[in-house]
Write a protein that holds these residues in place. Sequence first.
Motif, PDB file in Angstrom:
ATOM      1  N   LEU A  10      -3.272  15.213  -7.327  1.00 36.42           N
ATOM      2  CA  LEU A  10      -2.012  14.891  -7.593  1.00 36.42           C
ATOM      3  C   LEU A  10      -0.924  14.446  -8.979  1.00 36.42           C
ATOM      4  N   LYS A  11      -1.323  13.587  -9.272  1.00 29.51           N
ATOM      5  CA  LYS A  11      -1.546  12.349 -10.356  1.00 29.51           C
ATOM      6  C   LYS A  11      -1.062  13.767 -11.458  1.00 29.51           C
ATOM      7  N   PHE A  12      -2.048  14.894 -11.155  1.00 26.57           N
ATOM      8  CA  PHE A  12      -1.730  15.357 -13.108  1.00 26.57           C
ATOM      9  C   PHE A  12      -1.141  17.039 -12.668  1.00 26.57           C
ATOM     10  N   VAL A  13      -0.826  17.346 -11.731  1.00 19.14           N
ATOM     11  CA  VAL A  13       0.100  18.323 -11.472  1.00 19.14           C
ATOM     12  C   VAL A  13       1.314  17.609 -11.330  1.00 19.14           C
ATOM     13  N   ARG A  40       0.833  -1.297   0.035  1.00 11.07           N
ATOM     14  CA  ARG A  40       0.524   0.354  -0.095  1.00 11.07           C
ATOM     15  C   ARG A  40       0.256   1.263  -0.323  1.00 11.07           C
ATOM     16  N   PHE A  41       1.877   1.084   0.770  1.00 15.20           N
ATOM     17  CA  PHE A  41       2.937   2.382   0.945  1.00 15.20           C
ATOM     18  C   PHE A  41       3.479   2.773  -0.724  1.00 15.20           C
ATOM     19  N   ILE A  42       3.956   1.604  -1.369  1.00 18.57           N
ATOM     20  CA  ILE A  42       4.101   1.299  -2.598  1.00 18.57           C
ATOM     21  C   ILE A  42       3.679   1.684  -3.617  1.00 18.57           C
ATOM     22  N   ALA A  43       1.623   1.225  -3.175  1.00 14.63           N
ATOM     23  CA  ALA A  43       0.803   1.839  -4.159  1.00 14.63           C
ATOM     24  C   ALA A  43       0.759   3.534  -3.534  1.00 14.63           C
ATOM     25  N   SER A  44       0.711   3.961  -3.220  1.00 14.23           N
ATOM     26  CA  SER A  44       0.423   5.062  -2.799  1.00 14.23           C
ATOM     27  C   SER A  44       1.366   6.571  -3.421  1.00 14.23           C
ATOM     28  N   PHE A  45       2.896   5.560  -3.621  1.00 15.57           N
ATOM     29  CA  PHE A  45       3.329   6.694  -4.900  1.00 15.57           C
ATOM     30  C   PHE A  45       3.013   6.351  -5.721  1.00 15.57           C
ATOM     31  N   PHE A  46       3.065   5.311  -6.291  1.00 19.35           N
ATOM     32  CA  PHE A  46       3.246   5.264  -7.863  1.00 19.35           C
ATOM     33  C   PHE A  46       2.330   5.494  -8.566  1.00 19.35           C
ATOM     34  N   ALA A  47       0.577   5.733  -7.562  1.00 19.77           N
ATOM     35  CA  ALA A  47      -0.318   6.284  -7.734  1.00 19.77           C
ATOM     36  C   ALA A  47      -0.575   7.901  -7.765  1.00 19.77           C
ATOM     37  N   MET A  48      -0.123   8.104  -7.371  1.00 19.71           N
ATOM     38  CA  MET A  48       1.166   9.780  -7.939  1.00 19.71           C
ATOM     39  C   MET A  48       1.774  10.157  -9.015  1.00 19.71           C
ATOM     40  N   THR A  49       3.014   9.094  -9.008  1.00 22.44           N
ATOM     41  CA  THR A  49       4.349   9.830  -9.228  1.00 22.44           C
ATOM     42  C   THR A  49       4.351   8.925 -11.099  1.00 22.44           C
ATOM     43  N   LEU A  50       3.456   7.837 -11.090  1.00 20.17           N
ATOM     44  CA  LEU A  50       3.891   6.792 -11.968  1.00 20.17           C
ATOM     45  C   LEU A  50       4.206   7.515 -13.966  1.00 20.17           C
ATOM     46  N   PRO A  51       2.728   8.302 -13.936  1.00 22.37           N
ATOM     47  CA  PRO A  51       2.558   8.367 -15.291  1.00 22.37           C
ATOM     48  C   PRO A  51       3.709  10.068 -15.167  1.00 22.37           C
ATOM     49  N   GLY A  52       3.980  10.273 -14.651  1.00 21.05           N
ATOM     50  CA  GLY A  52       4.702  12.221 -14.811  1.00 21.05           C
ATOM     51  C   GLY A  52       6.087  11.309 -15.086  1.00 21.05           C
ATOM     52  N   LEU A  53       6.841  10.400 -14.005  1.00 20.40           N
ATOM     53  CA  LEU A  53       8.094   9.807 -14.357  1.00 20.40           C
ATOM     54  C   LEU A  53       8.114   9.003 -15.860  1.00 20.40           C
ATOM     55  N   TYR A  54       6.682   7.911 -16.588  1.00 19.01           N
ATOM     56  CA  TYR A  54       6.851   7.798 -17.759  1.00 19.01           C
ATOM     57  C   TYR A  54       7.077   8.904 -18.573  1.00 19.01           C
ATOM     58  N   THR A 111      -1.802   2.668 -12.611  1.00 18.87           N
ATOM     59  CA  THR A 111      -1.439   3.788 -11.864  1.00 18.87           C
ATOM     60  C   THR A 111      -2.834   3.490 -11.120  1.00 18.87           C
ATOM     61  N   ALA A 112      -3.831   3.198 -12.331  1.00 15.97           N
ATOM     62  CA  ALA A 112      -5.389   3.293 -11.724  1.00 15.97           C
ATOM     63  C   ALA A 112      -5.466   2.504 -10.769  1.00 15.97           C
ATOM     64  N   LEU A 113      -4.679   0.624 -10.524  1.00 19.34           N
ATOM     65  CA  LEU A 113      -4.660  -0.302  -9.648  1.00 19.34           C
ATOM     66  C   LEU A 113      -3.770   0.270  -8.691  1.00 19.34           C
ATOM     67  N   GLU A 154     -11.140   6.227   0.768  1.00 21.44           N
ATOM     68  CA  GLU A 154     -10.879   7.096  -0.823  1.00 21.44           C
ATOM     69  C   GLU A 154     -10.851   8.455  -1.107  1.00 21.44           C
ATOM     70  N   GLU A 155     -10.764   8.552   0.278  1.00 20.14           N
ATOM     71  CA  GLU A 155     -11.099  10.220   0.370  1.00 20.14           C
ATOM     72  C   GLU A 155      -9.041  10.371  -0.157  1.00 20.14           C
ATOM     73  N   PHE A 156      -7.958   9.618   0.874  1.00 16.50           N
ATOM     74  CA  PHE A 156      -7.029   9.735   1.018  1.00 16.50           C
ATOM     75  C   PHE A 156      -6.179   9.206  -0.253  1.00 16.50           C
ATOM     76  N   ALA A 157      -6.842   8.138  -1.150  1.00 13.16           N
ATOM     77  CA  ALA A 157      -6.463   8.074  -2.779  1.00 13.16           C
ATOM     78  C   ALA A 157      -7.143   9.416  -3.802  1.00 13.16           C
ATOM     79  N   THR A 158      -8.096  10.143  -3.123  1.00 12.40           N
ATOM     80  CA  THR A 158      -8.374  11.087  -4.310  1.00 12.40           C
ATOM     81  C   THR A 158      -7.812  12.101  -4.577  1.00 12.40           C
ATOM     82  N   ALA A 159      -6.477  12.508  -2.827  1.00  9.84           N
ATOM     83  CA  ALA A 159      -5.464  13.553  -3.030  1.00  9.84           C
ATOM     84  C   ALA A 159      -4.205  12.932  -4.021  1.00  9.84           C
TER      85      ALA A 159
END
Length: 505
Positions: free
Chosen positions: A416-419, A295-309, A397-399, A407-412
């Motif tokens: 931020l993913k788009f930023v 879950r910790f790893i998922a929270s990082f990649f949910a925000m950063t993976l598209p930008g890192l790509y 990223t969606a996974l 859910e509310e925490f995941a929304t953040a």
Amino acid sequence: MAQEEKKTPVSCSLAENIKGYKQIFADCADIKMIEMKLGKDASVACFIAYIEITGGNALFEKSMIGKLLNNLCDCDKKEIYVRLKANSLGLSDVTPFATLEEAAYGMLAGDTILFVDGFDQALKIPDKGYPGMGISEPTSEKAVRGSSEGFSDSVKVNTSMIRKRIRSPKVKVREVKGGVRSKTNIDLVYMEGLIYPDVLKEIERRLDRYEIDGILDSGMIEQLSEEKWYSPFPQFQTTQRPDRAAMAVLEGRIIVLCDNSPEALILPTDYNSFIQTSDDYYNRWEIASFARMLRFIASFFAMTLPGLYLAVCNFHTQILPTKLLLSFAEARQGVPFPGVVEVLLMELSFELLREAGIRLPGAMGNTIGIVGGLIIGQAAVEANLVSPIVVIVIAFTALCSFAIPNEEFATAFRLLKFVFIAFSAWLGFFGFLLMLLAVLIHLSRLSSFGIPYLMPFVGADLTDYEDERDALFRYPTFMRRYRPIFTRRKERVRLRKKDGNENGK
């Protein structure tokens, strides 16, 4: 500021009370008002009022008010007043009101109001109350192991579900009213002796900070009570699970329950608390630690993976192995759009599918999410609008966002993913690191009712590093001897052997 409401005292004259009460509820077809006679000789007039749905057809047969009236019909006139004044009938939760307005609000809570001629108080008699959904399985926070009960829409039911799990008189419930016109019941549940009194005073101050027409859900309380309103990260933890709320009470935290809402608010909170789930503590420590790391790893990649790509493919291709780089180049052949447009197109498509799946009813929502994702992704690749690697990145990223328990925490992270996408497409890896630094600085300055948001990764020495035993790894239960930082310092010990040895040796 709302004007102070004029109070009309309850009179000993039943006729005046009826006149005043009917004026308050003029043009209210759902309010039922009945005049009756009490006593052996039917010499005492009375008047009852209730909301139609809360009384029902069995009002005079099986309800508490019906039993009361039947009992009073066998009494003398003097005995009636004595029994009403002393509550000698032994009815629970009978509340006397001195004004008609207080009686009206008491009735709107779902109970029945009784006026008796010659008696200068109105009595609230508990009845069956408003209809509710009842206890059901929570729609979010699915757990493999543990209770299947979820909070309901009734604040009284929700409070009792916490008491069911913690049967201690030190569990306190403080009730306040929210909304100038809605008069919504808001309960603060906490364990006496474990909480910091200043935290309780602070949440009461924040609840009393605004005047609003109505509080219809705990989400409104959350938005009005947050200090850093601009932060995408929630400063209250939400839960639909009574067992999760009970755990929080035992940790010295405060639960905010709002009537008509199945979501409870937990305060204070931190980043680590959002990653934890209730069944982390029911399963063995090995699998719980493994799931928590995911879950910790998922929270990082949910925000950063598209930008890192985008940063790697558009600016820093030299860091990729040659074969992987050639594979990426081959996959993008024939795609007419730059990488950032590809990513945004697929991200917006997945967000639309997610929103459509939520709004559509029942099984149709699940179907549109799965089938729509497959169809759109496959069609976009075949039409050469996007490359297959982008579909994989966005799907992963969606996974990752789905793996975040709250859910509310995941929304953040979704926002931020788009930023991250914008800064990475503009400045490459430098923009990616700049945004990552900005998020870390923001989190380091964020707090929830005085608790650092990044506990126990910062300030771990405040608890002698004991909170780290329940962070990235979950230590075995017998090694987690102390409550977290939310608890008063002198009450941190929660587990000891019966010989009194806190070290468990």
